[in-house]
Design a protein around this motif. Structure first.
Motif, PDB file in Angstrom:
ATOM      1  N   ARG A 113      55.322  51.688  66.557  1.00 17.21           N
ATOM      2  CA  ARG A 113      56.500  51.182  67.268  1.00 17.21           C
ATOM      3  C   ARG A 113      57.768  51.475  66.463  1.00 17.21           C
ATOM      4  N   ALA A 114      57.684  51.264  65.161  1.00 17.88           N
ATOM      5  CA  ALA A 114      58.847  51.530  64.300  1.00 17.88           C
ATOM      6  C   ALA A 114      59.209  53.019  64.344  1.00 17.88           C
ATOM      7  N   LEU A 115      58.212  53.846  64.548  1.00 14.95           N
ATOM      8  CA  LEU A 115      58.438  55.297  64.601  1.00 14.95           C
ATOM      9  C   LEU A 115      59.148  55.710  65.906  1.00 14.95           C
ATOM     10  N   GLN A 117      60.659  53.599  68.279  1.00 11.28           N
ATOM     11  CA  GLN A 117      61.742  52.772  68.814  1.00 11.28           C
ATOM     12  C   GLN A 117      63.165  53.316  68.605  1.00 11.28           C
ATOM     13  N   PRO A 118      63.479  53.893  67.432  1.00 11.28           N
ATOM     14  CA  PRO A 118      64.885  54.264  67.209  1.00 11.28           C
ATOM     15  C   PRO A 118      65.465  55.183  68.293  1.00 11.28           C
ATOM     16  N   ALA A 119      64.629  56.001  68.913  1.00  7.71           N
ATOM     17  CA  ALA A 119      65.146  56.921  69.941  1.00  7.71           C
ATOM     18  C   ALA A 119      65.639  56.170  71.174  1.00  7.71           C
ATOM     19  N   PHE A 120      65.233  54.892  71.315  1.00  3.92           N
ATOM     20  CA  PHE A 120      65.581  54.162  72.536  1.00  3.92           C
ATOM     21  C   PHE A 120      66.439  52.926  72.270  1.00  3.92           C
ATOM     22  N   MET A 121      66.997  52.836  71.053  1.00  6.76           N
ATOM     23  CA  MET A 121      67.830  51.681  70.708  1.00  6.76           C
ATOM     24  C   MET A 121      69.246  51.890  71.263  1.00  6.76           C
ATOM     25  N   PRO A 122      69.972  50.777  71.488  1.00  4.12           N
ATOM     26  CA  PRO A 122      71.323  50.896  72.049  1.00  4.12           C
ATOM     27  C   PRO A 122      72.219  51.878  71.289  1.00  4.12           C
ATOM     28  N   ALA A 241      60.312  62.700  61.085  1.00  3.18           N
ATOM     29  CA  ALA A 241      59.898  61.370  60.622  1.00  3.18           C
ATOM     30  C   ALA A 241      58.800  61.427  59.571  1.00  3.18           C
ATOM     31  N   GLU A 242      58.883  60.459  58.668  1.00  6.25           N
ATOM     32  CA  GLU A 242      57.774  60.291  57.740  1.00  6.25           C
ATOM     33  C   GLU A 242      56.896  59.175  58.296  1.00  6.25           C
TER      34      GLU A 242
END
Ligand code: HEM
Length: 424
Positions: A113-115, A117-122, A241-242
């Motif tokens: 999820r942490a991997l 999620q950032p693509a879909f954050m506000p 991503a790592e």
């Protein structure tokens, strides 16, 4: 290789999934009756509607219970340690041939999820907002204006895919490919077919689709890596991503990307249909929203409460639990009736009334807890842009009285098939 699958028809694939997940019976009425009678049902409550669950063929193989109240549904969805999702990998997830986030539990779920999620954050999505708006207006609605009538679900079927797939990182110079991706994705979802006559073909098509998607996404991933892995879209981020102390290989980027597609398109299409139906059928609502566009967000939130696309969520118990004096053994299925919890009178006053002015309280149309929808912010932006653009570009928008009135239907996935409108 099956020719139809090589060049699939998106509208037909969407209708097939709608038919599979429509089932029979009035799920709102059945849940209302249960809320009045008992907060727990011992047995497979979903069976009566004739729709598949995430458990796939495992449905009916273990002790099963259903919960109806807001409090109970919330307590299950928020506790992903006691109520787990791993079984989905053997059910619906089996058609996706790979790790899907929805079927993960615990630490693995947290890391993936942490991997993603950032693509879909506000912060990311807001940078795309103008582009999303421009595509909706210029590519979809402006060419329609002179026509003065349409079934808006033709637009509704295509615009979420166009927006989401660009955010995922598929090339925007070949949006023709998007139609195929979306149709193949629907064929994967359609693999979860419980009608014994239709099941063999649905499964075969799901198998073909999963492979076609893999090969096609892999080509994009290889190209993107060769081009330098740039971009803040999902694929660009995954390539850089790592994960677990190393970089992801092409197979992993491809599989993660593919596993997101089922959640990303038709959920927004179906929600769009329900938002439109509410907007165009509730007395006085259209005039209010047209005059005050801050109400568009409330219209979307209230629709997601009142008519959630996905009517229930199933979880498996990792240990014994007790609800309302009923002991639920480990390894049982718990059906969380979102469609009921969202209309629980104990929490929502006049719960069966559609009211965009109601105080916002948690409801479960985007899920709740650790698996809550990763794409809800994107979905809301897309829907908000779409509704605003319709109100701006199609004057005196109204339902077409010569066409059948739209109906929100479906026991598992809800939405309206067609929304025929006129404008001046
Ligand atoms: C209006 C549109 C949408 C609705 C109603 C919706 C609904 C939901 C719901 C109810 C869940 C929870 C599932 C569960 O707990 O079992 C969920 C999860 C998820 N959604 Fe959405 N969704 C929408 C749009 C999107 C979009 C645009 C994306 C794009 C990436 C997306 C990605 C996901 C993912 C990846 C999950 C799984 C999260 C996890 O397991 O941690 N969704 N969605």
């Amino acid at each position: 290789m099956n020719n139809d699958m090589e060049n699939p028809d998106l509208a037909a694939a969407y209708s097939a999934v709608s038919a599979t997940y429509k089932g029979q019976g009035d799920i709102h009425a059945a849940c209302r009756e249960m809320r009045a009678k008992s907060p727990i049902f011992v047995g497979d409550f979903i069976k009566q509607f004739g729709v598949p669950t995430n458990a796939g063929m495992q449905q009916g193989t273990r002790p099963t219970f259903a919960l109806f109240s807001h409090r109970d549904v919330m307590s299950v969805l928020r506790d992903a340690t006691t109520f787990t999702n791993g079984f989905i990998a053997e059910g619906l997830g089996a058609f996706f041939d790979g790790l899907i986030i929805l079927a993960m539990d615990g630490e693995q779920h947290r890391r993936v999820r942490a991997l993603l999620q950032p693509a879909f954050m506000p912060e990311t999505v807001n940078k795309w907002r103008d582009k999303i708006d421009e595509v909706i207006r210029k590519d979809f609605l402006e060419p329609l204006v002179a026509q003065k009538e349409a079934d808006l679900m033709e637009f509704g079927l295509h615009f979420p895919i166009r927006e989401m797939y660009a955010l995922i990182g598929f090339p925007t110079d070949n949006t023709e490919l998007y139609r195929k991706y979306a149709a193949w994705t629907l064929a994967m979802i359609g693999g979860n077919q419980i009608d014994p006559e239709k099941a063999p073909e649905a499964r075969r098509n799901a198998g073909i689709a999963v492979k076609l998607l893999y090969d096609s996404i892999m080509e994009v991933v290889v190209q993107r890596r060769a081009d330098g892995s740039h971009g803040d879209d999902l694929i660009g981020r995954l390539l850089r991503a790592e994960f677990e102390g190393r970089m992801l290989d092409d197979h992993e980027v491809t599989t993660f990307t593919r596993s997101l597609l089922p959640a990303a398109g038709e959920t927004t299409t179906r929600t769009f249909s329900s938002v439109l139906v509410m907007l165009l059928t509730q007395p006085g609502l259209l005039e209010r929203v047209k005059a005050d566009r801050t109400l568009v967000a409330k219209l979307i939130d209230e629709t997601v409460r009142y008519e959630p696309v996905s009517t229930f969520k199933v979880r498996e118990t990792a240990k014994e639990v007790v609800f309302h004096g009923v002991t639920i053994p480990p390894g049982s299925f718990v059906q969380c009736m979102v469609v009921s919890a969202n209309r629980d009178e104990e929490v929502f006053e006049h719960a069966d009334t559609f009211d965009i002015d109601r105080k916002l309280k948690p409801s479960f149309g985007f899920g709740f807890g650790p698996h809550m929808c990763i794409g809800q912010f994107v979905a809301k932006v897309e829907l908000n842009c779409a509704i605003n653009a319709l109100l701006d570009l199609l004057p005196n928008l109204r339902l077409d009285p010569d066409q059948p009135a739209p109906v929100i239907e479906g026991a598992q996935l809800r939405g309206a098939k067609n929304v025929h409108v006129l404008w001046d």
